[in-house]
Write a protein that holds these residues in place. Structure first.
Motif, PDB file in Angstrom:
ATOM      1  N   PHE A 266      17.057 -60.626   3.809  1.00  0.00           N
ATOM      2  CA  PHE A 266      15.674 -60.268   3.488  1.00  0.00           C
ATOM      3  C   PHE A 266      15.465 -58.773   3.666  1.00  0.00           C
ATOM      4  O   PHE A 266      14.844 -58.108   2.850  1.00  0.00           O
ATOM      5  CB  PHE A 266      14.694 -61.007   4.410  1.00  0.00           C
ATOM      6  N   THR A 267      15.967 -58.238   4.797  1.00  0.00           N
ATOM      7  CA  THR A 267      15.703 -56.840   5.126  1.00  0.00           C
ATOM      8  C   THR A 267      16.391 -55.907   4.143  1.00  0.00           C
ATOM      9  O   THR A 267      15.787 -54.962   3.636  1.00  0.00           O
ATOM     10  CB  THR A 267      16.186 -56.528   6.559  1.00  0.00           C
ATOM     11  N   LEU A 268      17.669 -56.178   3.861  1.00  0.00           N
ATOM     12  CA  LEU A 268      18.413 -55.327   2.927  1.00  0.00           C
ATOM     13  C   LEU A 268      17.828 -55.432   1.529  1.00  0.00           C
ATOM     14  O   LEU A 268      17.684 -54.443   0.819  1.00  0.00           O
ATOM     15  CB  LEU A 268      19.881 -55.756   2.875  1.00  0.00           C
ATOM     16  N   GLY A 269      17.506 -56.660   1.137  1.00  0.00           N
ATOM     17  CA  GLY A 269      17.024 -56.885  -0.221  1.00  0.00           C
ATOM     18  C   GLY A 269      15.731 -56.130  -0.466  1.00  0.00           C
ATOM     19  O   GLY A 269      15.614 -55.360  -1.424  1.00  0.00           O
ATOM     20  N   LEU A 270      14.737 -56.320   0.411  1.00  0.00           N
ATOM     21  CA  LEU A 270      13.460 -55.642   0.210  1.00  0.00           C
ATOM     22  C   LEU A 270      13.600 -54.152   0.481  1.00  0.00           C
ATOM     23  O   LEU A 270      12.925 -53.334  -0.124  1.00  0.00           O
ATOM     24  CB  LEU A 270      12.384 -56.259   1.101  1.00  0.00           C
ATOM     25  N   GLY A 271      14.499 -53.790   1.408  1.00  0.00           N
ATOM     26  CA  GLY A 271      14.690 -52.381   1.743  1.00  0.00           C
ATOM     27  C   GLY A 271      15.265 -51.592   0.583  1.00  0.00           C
ATOM     28  O   GLY A 271      15.131 -50.372   0.519  1.00  0.00           O
ATOM     29  N   ALA A 272      15.918 -52.281  -0.354  1.00  0.00           N
ATOM     30  CA  ALA A 272      16.520 -51.588  -1.491  1.00  0.00           C
ATOM     31  C   ALA A 272      15.467 -51.211  -2.529  1.00  0.00           C
ATOM     32  O   ALA A 272      15.751 -50.501  -3.476  1.00  0.00           O
ATOM     33  CB  ALA A 272      17.583 -52.479  -2.130  1.00  0.00           C
ATOM     34  N   LEU A 273      14.242 -51.713  -2.362  1.00  0.00           N
ATOM     35  CA  LEU A 273      13.195 -51.463  -3.352  1.00  0.00           C
ATOM     36  C   LEU A 273      12.353 -50.261  -2.944  1.00  0.00           C
ATOM     37  O   LEU A 273      12.170 -50.000  -1.753  1.00  0.00           O
ATOM     38  CB  LEU A 273      12.271 -52.685  -3.457  1.00  0.00           C
ATOM     39  N   PRO A 274      11.785 -49.541  -3.932  1.00  0.00           N
ATOM     40  CA  PRO A 274      10.784 -48.526  -3.600  1.00  0.00           C
ATOM     41  C   PRO A 274       9.501 -49.223  -3.130  1.00  0.00           C
ATOM     42  O   PRO A 274       9.224 -50.349  -3.568  1.00  0.00           O
ATOM     43  CB  PRO A 274      10.569 -47.795  -4.924  1.00  0.00           C
TER      44      PRO A 274
ATOM     45  N   LEU B 128      27.314 -57.346  -0.559  1.00  0.00           N
ATOM     46  CA  LEU B 128      26.164 -56.663   0.043  1.00  0.00           C
ATOM     47  C   LEU B 128      26.604 -55.391   0.761  1.00  0.00           C
ATOM     48  O   LEU B 128      27.629 -55.375   1.428  1.00  0.00           O
ATOM     49  CB  LEU B 128      25.489 -57.572   1.070  1.00  0.00           C
ATOM     50  N   PRO B 129      25.792 -54.322   0.670  1.00  0.00           N
ATOM     51  CA  PRO B 129      26.104 -53.141   1.468  1.00  0.00           C
ATOM     52  C   PRO B 129      25.734 -53.380   2.931  1.00  0.00           C
ATOM     53  O   PRO B 129      25.002 -54.327   3.239  1.00  0.00           O
ATOM     54  CB  PRO B 129      25.194 -52.077   0.862  1.00  0.00           C
ATOM     55  N   ALA B 130      26.213 -52.509   3.820  1.00  0.00           N
ATOM     56  CA  ALA B 130      25.890 -52.683   5.234  1.00  0.00           C
ATOM     57  C   ALA B 130      24.452 -52.283   5.521  1.00  0.00           C
ATOM     58  O   ALA B 130      23.781 -52.844   6.359  1.00  0.00           O
ATOM     59  CB  ALA B 130      26.843 -51.860   6.086  1.00  0.00           C
ATOM     60  N   ARG B 131      23.976 -51.273   4.803  1.00  0.00           N
ATOM     61  CA  ARG B 131      22.605 -50.799   5.018  1.00  0.00           C
ATOM     62  C   ARG B 131      21.898 -50.645   3.681  1.00  0.00           C
ATOM     63  O   ARG B 131      22.528 -50.651   2.637  1.00  0.00           O
ATOM     64  CB  ARG B 131      22.625 -49.436   5.710  1.00  0.00           C
ATOM     65  N   ALA B 132      20.569 -50.449   3.760  1.00  0.00           N
ATOM     66  CA  ALA B 132      19.818 -50.215   2.527  1.00  0.00           C
ATOM     67  C   ALA B 132      20.376 -48.957   1.869  1.00  0.00           C
ATOM     68  O   ALA B 132      20.312 -47.881   2.439  1.00  0.00           O
ATOM     69  CB  ALA B 132      18.344 -50.040   2.851  1.00  0.00           C
ATOM     70  N   ASP B 133      20.944 -49.128   0.661  1.00  0.00           N
ATOM     71  CA  ASP B 133      21.752 -48.033   0.133  1.00  0.00           C
ATOM     72  C   ASP B 133      20.944 -46.891  -0.446  1.00  0.00           C
ATOM     73  O   ASP B 133      21.426 -45.790  -0.547  1.00  0.00           O
ATOM     74  CB  ASP B 133      22.719 -48.561  -0.933  1.00  0.00           C
ATOM     75  N   ASN B 134      19.683 -47.149  -0.841  1.00  0.00           N
ATOM     76  CA  ASN B 134      18.992 -46.025  -1.449  1.00  0.00           C
ATOM     77  C   ASN B 134      17.896 -45.486  -0.548  1.00  0.00           C
ATOM     78  O   ASN B 134      16.847 -45.070  -1.002  1.00  0.00           O
ATOM     79  CB  ASN B 134      18.422 -46.410  -2.811  1.00  0.00           C
ATOM     80  N   ALA B 135      18.123 -45.517   0.758  1.00  0.00           N
ATOM     81  CA  ALA B 135      17.117 -45.007   1.677  1.00  0.00           C
ATOM     82  C   ALA B 135      16.768 -43.575   1.308  1.00  0.00           C
ATOM     83  O   ALA B 135      15.631 -43.134   1.442  1.00  0.00           O
ATOM     84  CB  ALA B 135      17.643 -45.060   3.105  1.00  0.00           C
ATOM     85  N   GLY B 136      17.768 -42.831   0.790  1.00  0.00           N
ATOM     86  CA  GLY B 136      17.533 -41.436   0.450  1.00  0.00           C
ATOM     87  C   GLY B 136      16.627 -41.272  -0.747  1.00  0.00           C
ATOM     88  O   GLY B 136      15.903 -40.288  -0.853  1.00  0.00           O
TER      89      GLY B 136
END
Length: 483
Positions: A389-397, A470-478
């Motif tokens: 859930f966290t990674l999935g939603l975290g990948a979104l703007p 799946l990546p380890a962390r939200a990949d587009n945090a930047g």
């Protein structure tokens, strides 16, 4: 005043130290209560059939209608949550839920009770995406895993607790008590929530496309309804409804793609362009299918093959549910420190191992083994859901959070329905073909259950594959800051 100058910059740091924001705590509590109701009726079927003089097929509607309503209403929530303030969304969700509960408690006849359940479910449908969206907006990224862990706790423990809670309550009184106990608790949470809840984000006024609403309700509702019809036996009708549902969903998708070009779609499918979000959707759906399949099969096995009472069956699956819930926050903390892969890969393997274990059920498998396998399954799911859930939603703007939550919630309901339909269909088809060959009923049922668990285990291999992507962390945090 110097103290105030000191206060303001230090504030985020103080929040970071591991306090869950009050908003989220309240929303988690509210979500727990509303989701508990999805499964609270399972044990009440027998007394209800007597009290209201209805058949089991009719009584089943109290659970089916809940799922159908969720599947039909959640697609609208992405748009709805962007349009109204957090407080109004919360007031709407809990208001509907309270009204439905009160109606159900006082229901003079079955139809009124069913209406109460449907109103309850529409409140629940707004509550889940509201919780996810608010969480993504309020909680800094470094803390999301831990907070999402508490959310997973509410979302996963509640259905597991439903049958046990209702088993206990039914010992003290009639089925009305199930609603009368929930009512004051929900009312208290609503009142506290409205006192403490602040608005998060700013509402955007946009028109609603009623065509989309209708097609979404018909499509997702039809799909879930068609799938729930498979257990009745008339598979042609069920399959026809499923196909009609899929056609309506296709129309819905085209309509959204068209609306995206000129503004406000009901469900913004651009979220699916983010690869991590899409992978986590697939992972979540398949994991949900196998989880619900087993949540349906296990009580059936315990009650029909091992002849336990509903209460005993509820108690046997409770430790697994509790283990899942208590691990939620720990899993979240581990996720914040080490990222997702450390959890999701072992978690998905544990799911497969547990389901493979369940394929070996016999007429005399010791209860501690069943309990252990169920606990292993639940722990595997706990380790998987929070990061996903966290990674999935975290990948979104951020502007897609509410749409992402709503896509997630819709697919969750559909996956639950598919999982249930799949295991029930496989089980009854296998059992009836064996009975036709002259095998005893109990053995035929058992064999059908084993085959259904085999399908769950095979499905869960897909979870392992998705976990490896799946990546380890939200990949587009930047990227976030560029939007």
């Amino acid at each position: 005043m110097p103290s105030q100058q000191l206060d303001s910059p230090a504030k985020p740091a103080a929040d970071r130290s591991g306090r869950t924001p009050a908003v989220i705590r309240l929303l988690v509590l509210a979500t727990f209560v509303v989701i508990l109701n999805e499964t609270i009726m399972l044990n009440a079927m027998a007394p209800l059939m007597k009290a209201m003089n209805i058949t089991e097929q009719t009584a089943q509607w109290l659970s089916t209608a809940f799922m159908l309503t969720m599947a039909a209403v959640i697609p609208i929530t992405g748009w709805f949550l962007q349009r109204v303030s957090t407080r109004s969304a919360y007031a709407t969700a809990m208001g509907l839920f309270l009204a439905g509960t009160a109606l159900a408690a006082a229901a003079p006849m079955f139809e009124v009770l069913l209406a109460g359940r449907i109103i309850q479910a529409s409140g629940t449908a707004v509550m889940m995406p509201l919780l996810m969206t608010t969480l993504m907006q309020v909680v800094p990224e470094s803390d999301r895993g831990r907070v999402m862990g508490n959310v997973t706790l509410a979302i996963s423990v509640a259905p597991a607790m439903g049958p046990a809670v209702s088993g206990v309550i039914l010992n003290f009184g009639s089925w009305r008590l199930l609603f009368l106990v929930v009512l004051p608790i929900a009312a208290l949470i609503t009142w506290r929530g409205l006192k403490q809840l602040q608005n998060v984000g700013t509402p955007e006024i946009s028109t609603i496309d009623w065509f989309s609403v209708l097609v979404a309700a018909a499509g997702f509702g039809g799909l879930v309804y068609g799938l729930s019809r498979f257990e009745g036996g008339n598979t042609q009708v069920a399959a026809a409804i499923v196909v009609a549902g899929l056609v309506a969903i296709a129309v819905f998708v085209f309509r959204q793609l068209k609306l995206q070009r000129r503004g406000a779609p009901l469900m913004d499918l651009r979220a699916l362009k983010h690869r991590t979000f899409t992978v986590s959707l697939i992972l979540m759906s398949v994991a949900f299918m196998s989880m619900l399949g087993s949540m349906v099969l296990l009580p059936l096995y315990l009650q029909n093959v091992r002849m336990l009472t509903p209460l005993e069956a509820g108690m046997l699956v409770m430790p697994g549910g509790l283990a899942m819930g208590l691990l939620g926050p720990t899993v979240g903390r581990l996720f914040d420190r080490f990222g997702g892969r450390v959890l999701v890969i072992p978690g998905s393997i544990a799911i497969t191992v547990a389901l493979a274990g369940f394929t070996q059920v016999t007429l005399s498998m010791p209860y501690w083994q069943l309990l252990g396998l169920h606990a292993l399954l639940m722990v595997g799911l706990a380790a998987t859901f929070t990061p996903v859930f966290t990674l999935g939603l975290g990948a979104l703007p951020p502007h897609l959070y509410s749409h992402g939550s709503s896509i997630l919630g819709t697919l969750q309901q559909v996956a639950a329905a598919i999982g249930t339909a799949l295991v029930i269909t496989v089980m009854s088809a296998r059992a009836s073909s064996l009975t036709a060959e002259g095998v005893g009923t109990v053995l035929a049922k058992l064999d059908g259950m084993q085959l259904a668990f085999v399908i769950g285990a095979v499905l869960s291999v897909a979870v392992i594959i998705a976990a490896l992507l799946l990546p380890a962390r939200a990949d587009n945090a930047g990227e976030h800051h560029h939007h």
